[in-house]
Design an enzyme around this catalytic site. Structure first.
Site, mmCIF file in Angstrom:
data_model
loop_
_atom_site.group_PDB
_atom_site.id
_atom_site.type_symbol
_atom_site.label_atom_id
_atom_site.label_comp_id
_atom_site.label_asym_id
_atom_site.label_seq_id
_atom_site.Cartn_x
_atom_site.Cartn_y
_atom_site.Cartn_z
ATOM 1 N N CYS A 113 6.240 17.213 57.145
ATOM 2 C CA CYS A 113 5.945 18.347 58.028
ATOM 3 C C CYS A 113 6.477 18.047 59.427
ATOM 4 C CB CYS A 113 4.443 18.615 57.988
ATOM 5 S SG CYS A 113 3.856 19.999 58.988
ATOM 6 N N ASP B 36 7.803 27.866 50.727
ATOM 7 C CA ASP B 36 7.255 27.435 52.016
ATOM 8 C C ASP B 36 7.349 28.609 52.986
ATOM 9 O OD1 ASP B 36 6.752 26.303 54.530
ATOM 10 O OD2 ASP B 36 7.650 24.386 53.967
ATOM 11 N N HIS C 134 4.722 24.716 51.227
ATOM 12 C CA HIS C 134 4.722 23.673 52.239
ATOM 13 C C HIS C 134 3.675 22.610 51.864
ATOM 14 C CE1 HIS C 134 5.683 22.137 56.202
ATOM 15 N NE2 HIS C 134 4.392 21.955 56.435
#
Length: 274
Positions: A152, A209, A241
């Protein structure tokens, strides 16, 4: 500027991350030298979680870069997973100057109080300091092979660090944002440094995502193909995600396992063989 925190025992998981239905993976520290260490930085000291096989040896270094939630149990477990595979792995607490993001009550608080207040230049400098600490405290015959991986927020940092540090042999960026607005805090994005990568980076992204549009991934893929330096991106069509985060609802076990296998293979193929 506030002084960085001294090392303390972190909470098990970030409060702002909604817990998922799966039992999080727990990697034992048996056979490892594992725990918090002090990393000297320009303005003081920051904590980092370090794990390495307990038997003395010359182990390649993997820098593990936290998610937006900071250094907590999931990232520490990833560090232990690498150590079990024969690496010296270290995850610095890159928000340490601002407090403990794992105690923030919401993602918005994490963004406002930590993400938007942590300059990229500081992140790169802290990772350099972590590398220097590893060289000093874990001597290696010859120049130590260095890899980096992040998730991330840390996935984005992985791209940037691979363009910054010439000692990096390989990187693996898990679902890190590729494009976006620039600012004094974030002067460049990964798409801006595709031509400057000093080592091949493998990007692992989810086709579902919602925070990283697929067209930005496709543009990065095209840019990497033009550069011809060996970087590439793999997209898991059905993954969201944070599909590697086994403690969250976003966890997709099959894609996570495959990504982990690809990560280990990528490092070994690019000079990071334990």
């Amino acid at each position: 500027m506030p002084q960085p925190n001294t090392p303390s025992t972190p909470g098990p998981y970030a409060r702002a991350a909604e817990p998922g239905p799966h039992e999080p993976i727990h990697t034992s520290a048996d056979g490892l030298l594992a725990g918090l260490v002090d990393i000297p930085v320009k303005d003081g000291v920051i904590p980092a979680y370090r794990a390495v096989p307990a038997e003395p040896g010359a182990y390649p270094l993997v820098l593990v870069v936290q998610e937006i939630f900071g250094l907590h149990e999931h990232i520490e477990d990833v560090v232990r997973r690498f150590a079990k595979r024969g690496y010296l792995a270290i995850a610095p607490a890159l928000y340490a100057r601002l407090g403990d993001p794992a105690q923030a009550g919401s993602i918005d608080q994490v963004m406002q109080n930590f993400v938007y207040k942590t300059p990229d230049t500081q992140v790169l400098a802290d990772l350099d300091a972590t590398l220097a600490w590893a060289d000093q405290h874990h001597p290696f015959s010859g120049q130590r092979p260095v890899g980096i991986t992040g998730f991330c927020w840390g996935g984005r940092a992985t791209w940037l660090y691979a363009a910054h540090q010439p000692r990096v042999r390989a990187g693996v960026a898990w679902y890190g944002r590729l494009e976006g607005k620039t600012s004094e805090i974030t002067p460049r994005q990964p798409a801006d440094v595709a031509a400057e990568l000093k080592a091949p980076v493998l990007g692992l992204y989810g086709g579902k995502d919602t925070g990283i549009p697929l067209d930005t991934v496709e543009r990065m893929q095209a840019a990497l193909a033009r550069e011809g330096k060996g970087s590439e991106i793999h997209v898991y069509p059905d993954a969201p995600h944070a599909f590697f985060a086994d403690y969250r609802p976003s966890y997709h076990p099959a894609e996570a396992r495959d990504g982990w296998t690809r990560t280990l293979d990528w490092f070994q193929r690019h000079g990071m063989k334990p």
